[in-house]
Design a protein around this motif. Structure first.
Motif, PDB file in Angstrom:
ATOM      1  N   ALA A 129      -9.598  80.766 -81.404  1.00 14.38           N
ATOM      2  CA  ALA A 129      -9.441  79.404 -81.914  1.00 14.38           C
ATOM      3  C   ALA A 129     -10.372  78.467 -81.170  1.00 14.38           C
ATOM      4  CB  ALA A 129      -7.986  78.952 -81.753  1.00 14.38           C
ATOM      5  N   GLU A 130     -10.729  77.362 -81.835  1.00 11.19           N
ATOM      6  CA  GLU A 130     -11.555  76.331 -81.228  1.00 11.19           C
ATOM      7  C   GLU A 130     -10.834  74.992 -81.312  1.00 11.19           C
ATOM      8  OE1 GLU A 130     -15.347  76.258 -83.089  1.00 11.19           O
ATOM      9  OE2 GLU A 130     -15.991  78.205 -82.279  1.00 11.19           O
ATOM     10  N   ILE A 131     -11.202  74.095 -80.428  1.00 11.58           N
ATOM     11  CA  ILE A 131     -10.611  72.751 -80.437  1.00 11.58           C
ATOM     12  C   ILE A 131     -11.542  71.830 -81.219  1.00 11.58           C
ATOM     13  CG2 ILE A 131      -9.844  70.818 -79.010  1.00 11.58           C
ATOM     14  CD1 ILE A 131      -9.509  72.877 -76.713  1.00 11.58           C
ATOM     15  N   THR A 132     -11.070  71.371 -82.373  1.00 14.23           N
ATOM     16  CA  THR A 132     -11.881  70.480 -83.208  1.00 14.23           C
ATOM     17  C   THR A 132     -11.624  69.022 -82.814  1.00 14.23           C
ATOM     18  OG1 THR A 132     -10.175  70.221 -84.909  1.00 14.23           O
ATOM     19  CG2 THR A 132     -11.649  72.136 -85.099  1.00 14.23           C
TER      20      THR A 132
ATOM     21  N   MET B 175      -3.965  65.292 -80.451  1.00  8.05           N
ATOM     22  CA  MET B 175      -3.392  65.380 -79.103  1.00  8.05           C
ATOM     23  C   MET B 175      -3.306  64.002 -78.453  1.00  8.05           C
ATOM     24  SD  MET B 175      -2.042  67.049 -76.681  1.00  8.05           S
ATOM     25  CE  MET B 175      -2.259  68.767 -77.228  1.00  8.05           C
ATOM     26  N   ILE B 176      -4.336  63.188 -78.644  1.00 11.10           N
ATOM     27  CA  ILE B 176      -4.308  61.843 -78.070  1.00 11.10           C
ATOM     28  C   ILE B 176      -3.173  61.022 -78.681  1.00 11.10           C
ATOM     29  CG2 ILE B 176      -5.588  59.662 -77.956  1.00 11.10           C
ATOM     30  CD1 ILE B 176      -8.134  61.346 -77.593  1.00 11.10           C
ATOM     31  N   GLU B 177      -2.963  61.168 -79.978  1.00 12.78           N
ATOM     32  CA  GLU B 177      -1.839  60.464 -80.607  1.00 12.78           C
ATOM     33  C   GLU B 177      -0.505  60.974 -80.075  1.00 12.78           C
ATOM     34  OE1 GLU B 177      -1.817  57.715 -82.662  1.00 12.78           O
ATOM     35  OE2 GLU B 177      -3.868  57.787 -81.872  1.00 12.78           O
ATOM     36  N   LYS B 178      -0.449  62.257 -79.784  1.00 12.79           N
ATOM     37  CA  LYS B 178       0.779  62.832 -79.220  1.00 12.79           C
ATOM     38  C   LYS B 178       1.041  62.255 -77.823  1.00 12.79           C
ATOM     39  CE  LYS B 178       1.434  67.112 -80.234  1.00 12.79           C
ATOM     40  NZ  LYS B 178       1.325  68.601 -80.258  1.00 12.79           N
ATOM     41  N   LEU B 179      -0.021  62.099 -77.046  1.00 11.54           N
ATOM     42  CA  LEU B 179       0.115  61.520 -75.710  1.00 11.54           C
ATOM     43  C   LEU B 179       0.565  60.066 -75.793  1.00 11.54           C
ATOM     44  CD1 LEU B 179      -3.091  62.972 -73.996  1.00 11.54           C
ATOM     45  CD2 LEU B 179      -0.729  63.748 -73.717  1.00 11.54           C
ATOM     46  N   ARG B 180       0.058  59.331 -76.773  1.00 13.35           N
ATOM     47  CA  ARG B 180       0.513  57.945 -76.974  1.00 13.35           C
ATOM     48  C   ARG B 180       1.991  57.918 -77.344  1.00 13.35           C
ATOM     49  NH1 ARG B 180      -2.664  54.857 -81.305  1.00 13.35           N
ATOM     50  NH2 ARG B 180      -1.746  53.030 -80.288  1.00 13.35           N
ATOM     51  N   ASP B 181       2.371  58.851 -78.214  1.00 15.68           N
ATOM     52  CA  ASP B 181       3.769  58.893 -78.657  1.00 15.68           C
ATOM     53  C   ASP B 181       4.703  59.212 -77.493  1.00 15.68           C
ATOM     54  OD1 ASP B 181       5.698  58.956 -81.033  1.00 15.68           O
ATOM     55  OD2 ASP B 181       6.057  60.924 -80.129  1.00 15.68           O
ATOM     56  N   GLN B 182       4.252  60.091 -76.584  1.00 19.67           N
ATOM     57  CA  GLN B 182       5.082  60.453 -75.433  1.00 19.67           C
ATOM     58  C   GLN B 182       5.312  59.264 -74.507  1.00 19.67           C
ATOM     59  OE1 GLN B 182       2.976  63.697 -73.617  1.00 19.67           O
ATOM     60  NE2 GLN B 182       3.617  65.214 -75.155  1.00 19.67           N
ATOM     61  N   ARG B 183       4.415  58.288 -74.554  1.00 17.51           N
ATOM     62  CA  ARG B 183       4.530  57.125 -73.676  1.00 17.51           C
ATOM     63  C   ARG B 183       4.856  55.860 -74.451  1.00 17.51           C
ATOM     64  NH1 ARG B 183       1.955  60.970 -71.549  1.00 17.51           N
ATOM     65  NH2 ARG B 183       1.683  61.244 -69.306  1.00 17.51           N
TER      66      ARG B 183
ATOM     67  N   ARG C 222      -9.669  67.089 -73.594  1.00 13.81           N
ATOM     68  CA  ARG C 222     -10.212  68.332 -74.164  1.00 13.81           C
ATOM     69  C   ARG C 222     -10.185  69.458 -73.123  1.00 13.81           C
ATOM     70  NH1 ARG C 222     -13.556  70.145 -78.319  1.00 13.81           N
ATOM     71  NH2 ARG C 222     -13.878  68.058 -79.192  1.00 13.81           N
ATOM     72  N   GLY C 223     -10.503  69.126 -71.879  1.00 17.00           N
ATOM     73  CA  GLY C 223     -10.467  70.131 -70.824  1.00 17.00           C
ATOM     74  C   GLY C 223      -9.080  70.711 -70.622  1.00 17.00           C
ATOM     75  N   ASN C 224      -8.083  69.835 -70.624  1.00 12.47           N
ATOM     76  CA  ASN C 224      -6.701  70.306 -70.473  1.00 12.47           C
ATOM     77  C   ASN C 224      -6.251  71.113 -71.681  1.00 12.47           C
ATOM     78  OD1 ASN C 224      -6.316  69.140 -67.943  1.00 12.47           O
ATOM     79  ND2 ASN C 224      -5.714  67.171 -68.812  1.00 12.47           N
ATOM     80  N   MET C 225      -6.692  70.700 -72.874  1.00 12.46           N
ATOM     81  CA  MET C 225      -6.371  71.468 -74.084  1.00 12.46           C
ATOM     82  C   MET C 225      -7.007  72.855 -74.007  1.00 12.46           C
ATOM     83  SD  MET C 225      -6.839  68.509 -77.007  1.00 12.46           S
ATOM     84  CE  MET C 225      -6.512  69.601 -78.420  1.00 12.46           C
ATOM     85  N   GLY C 226      -8.219  72.910 -73.443  1.00  9.82           N
ATOM     86  CA  GLY C 226      -8.897  74.201 -73.313  1.00  9.82           C
ATOM     87  C   GLY C 226      -8.136  75.145 -72.400  1.00  9.82           C
ATOM     88  N   LYS C 227      -7.614  74.595 -71.292  1.00  8.99           N
ATOM     89  CA  LYS C 227      -6.818  75.430 -70.386  1.00  8.99           C
ATOM     90  C   LYS C 227      -5.553  75.925 -71.075  1.00  8.99           C
ATOM     91  CE  LYS C 227      -8.342  73.265 -66.050  1.00  8.99           C
ATOM     92  NZ  LYS C 227      -7.907  72.465 -64.874  1.00  8.99           N
ATOM     93  N   GLU C 228      -4.912  75.030 -71.811  1.00  5.59           N
ATOM     94  CA  GLU C 228      -3.688  75.413 -72.521  1.00  5.59           C
ATOM     95  C   GLU C 228      -3.982  76.485 -73.568  1.00  5.59           C
ATOM     96  OE1 GLU C 228      -0.027  73.278 -75.023  1.00  5.59           O
ATOM     97  OE2 GLU C 228      -1.984  72.296 -74.887  1.00  5.59           O
ATOM     98  N   LEU C 229      -5.099  76.308 -74.275  1.00  4.36           N
ATOM     99  CA  LEU C 229      -5.474  77.277 -75.306  1.00  4.36           C
ATOM    100  C   LEU C 229      -5.765  78.640 -74.689  1.00  4.36           C
ATOM    101  CD1 LEU C 229      -6.210  77.989 -78.214  1.00  4.36           C
ATOM    102  CD2 LEU C 229      -8.517  77.090 -77.776  1.00  4.36           C
ATOM    103  N   GLU C 230      -6.515  78.651 -73.592  1.00  2.35           N
ATOM    104  CA  GLU C 230      -6.850  79.916 -72.931  1.00  2.35           C
ATOM    105  C   GLU C 230      -5.585  80.656 -72.488  1.00  2.35           C
ATOM    106  OE1 GLU C 230      -9.511  81.620 -69.151  1.00  2.35           O
ATOM    107  OE2 GLU C 230      -9.234  79.465 -69.443  1.00  2.35           O
ATOM    108  N   ALA C 231      -4.642  79.908 -71.907  1.00  2.00           N
ATOM    109  CA  ALA C 231      -3.389  80.523 -71.456  1.00  2.00           C
ATOM    110  C   ALA C 231      -2.586  81.054 -72.638  1.00  2.00           C
ATOM    111  CB  ALA C 231      -2.565  79.506 -70.673  1.00  2.00           C
ATOM    112  N   ALA C 232      -2.559  80.299 -73.742  1.00  2.10           N
ATOM    113  CA  ALA C 232      -1.797  80.718 -74.928  1.00  2.10           C
ATOM    114  C   ALA C 232      -2.392  81.979 -75.550  1.00  2.10           C
ATOM    115  CB  ALA C 232      -1.765  79.585 -75.951  1.00  2.10           C
TER     116      ALA C 232
END
Length: 470
Positions: free
Chosen positions: A130-133, A140-148, A271-281
């Protein structure tokens, strides 16, 4: 010391051990002399108590203590002598423990099974890719806004996604029930934190409005005394608040450690954090398929003692995860809840250990260091975190075992049938669904009546407010 060993089943062994009486009496006499020197008995000077009096008062207890110690030590000697590896603590039976006679006892235990590994070439793995588009990043940014997000009081009728503050009390057949009352409880409409129909009944309401909600508890409900019953809830709306999402500005970026660079630097960080999460998943999905494949190609008879130990461990884990800090006895959780998963855990552990032994795998220290440094990189003081891991043997062992498991997975993948499967980012990071037949996957039911656990909102209503709460 005499030892006889009998095989009673594939894994069970019965060992009869006889310890010479001379060895027993020597240790009993030594402890009696020690007791005589320390005994404080009325009518005798310290250290001058006659041995016959010491034997009368303490003899049986000392013999019991010595025999227990000798059974432990002689069992350890016997398993080394007979070259057997117990898979758990023995059950001790038929104990002969009399003065002047040999100490004899029977130890019944299970041994570790001999494992014949299957052909790794029969393991099939669909390796996700998978790739991060840009759309994934925006989402993800909208999700972070929603969390706060915050909430601001409004002067209008309520609608979906609003947070309403309510007082309520529930009645069944005209009688209030335990856990059915809440004062000043926050409920987000549409969160699913309440029983069906409750949140819908809060839509188009005004602050100060009072209402009756006629509802029915689900047929399958964690509190059996409420399941399937009709209830009347008297509700008063205290205030209505609407969501307020934070602006994407410097203040917001700083919450994620981005001090400069504005939106571009923030997107790079996310994006960097998403990449780490993707790699682990992706690694996790591959690892799970490899392990499932190993179980499928390897026949293993598992010792009951190991399964029992795994169940106890999983009970402890469940209490820690779901107990909410309460002092819950893990043994009250039913064995059936964990048995299937415990059997899988034990079987997999035995197979992985067999692979490590057969392939003579050793922990890759460079990889361990890399993993620790990667984990430490997200902290303010990475060096301190690295030092913590290397200074804590238990934490270091966990990382070493994780790396060793990865080495096992890599060894299997070299021979397995591997194909690549493209998938979207969201699907790639989603954990696999637990098997439906696995009771442990469901977790213990510890939620309050009516409120089904709302994340930081109304955990609520029927549950945590005031003395009337359950």
């Amino acid at each position: 010391m005499q030892v006889t060993l009998e095989t009673t089943s594939n894994l069970e062994r019965k060992m009869r051990i006889s310890v010479p009486s001379e060895r027993v009496e020597t240790q009993v006499d030594a402890k009696l002399k020690q007791a005589a020197g320390q005994a404080n008995i009325k009518g005798f000077r310290p250290g001058k108590v006659p041995m016959r009096e010491v034997k009368r008062r303490f003899g049986d207890g000392i013999r019991q203590e010595v025999s227990s110690e000798l059974m432990q030590s002689s069992f350890s000697e016997a398993i080394v002598k007979e070259e057997v590896s117990p898979a758990g603590s023995p059950v001790i039976e038929d104990v002969t423990m009399e003065a002047g006679k040999d100490l004899e006892f029977t130890a019944i235990f299970e041994v570790f099974p001999e494992i014949e590994l299957g052909d790794f070439g029969e393991v099939t793995v669909e390796k996700p890719a998978a790739e991060i588009t840009e759309d994934d990043l925006d989402a993800m940014i909208e999700k972070l806004r929603d969390q706060r997000k915050g909430y601001a009081e409004v002067d209008r009728v309520s609608k979906a996604d609003d947070r309403v503050n309510i007082d309520f009390e529930g009645f069944i057949d005209g009688e209030a029930f335990d856990g059915g009352k809440g004062d000043a409880a926050d409920v987000v409409i549409g969160s699913g934190s309440m029983i069906p129909g409750f949140e819908d009944g809060l839509i188009d309401r005004s602050a100060g409005e009072e209402m009756d909600l006629e509802l029915k508890f689900p047929e399958k409900y964690q509190s059996e005394n409420l399941a399937g019953k009709e209830a009347l809830f008297k509700v008063k709306v205290n205030k209505i608040e609407e969501q307020e999402l934070p602006d994407l500005n410097e203040l917001f970026f700083k919450q994620f450690g981005v001090e400069e660079g504005g939106m571009e630097a923030f997107r790079t960080e996310v994006r960097g954090n998403m990449g780490k999460e993707l790699e682990a998943a992706l690694k996790s999905k591959v690892k799970e398929q490899v392990f499932d494949g190993l179980i499928a190609i390897t026949g293993v008879e598992i010792p009951k003692a190991l399964v029992s130990n795994a169940i106890d461990q999983m009970r402890q884990e469940a209490v820690q995860q779901f107990g909410g800090g309460q002092n819950i006895d893990p043994s009250v959780l039913p064995v059936e809840m964990f048995e299937t998963q415990a059997q899988k855990r034990v079987k997999l552990g035995l197979i992985v250990n067999a692979i490590i032994e057969k392939l003579e795998l050793k922990t890759d220290d460079d990889k361990v260091k890399s993993v620790i440094e990667d984990m430490a990189s997200s902290y303010e003081d990475p060096e301190q975190v690295v030092n913590y891991y290397y200074g804590n043997e238990q934490q270091l062992n966990q990382v070493q075992n994780m790396v060793l498991e990865e080495q096992v997975v890599d060894s299997v993948l070299e021979k397995a049938k591997v194909s690549e499967v493209e998938m979207p980012y969201e699907e790639a990071i989603k954990p696999n669904e637990p098997a439906a037949e696995d009771p442990a996957a469901e977790g213990p039911a510890d939620k309050e009546p009516v409120a089904e656990a709302a994340d930081g909102e109304a955990d609520a209503p029927v549950g945590d407010e005031g003395e009337d709460s359950a």
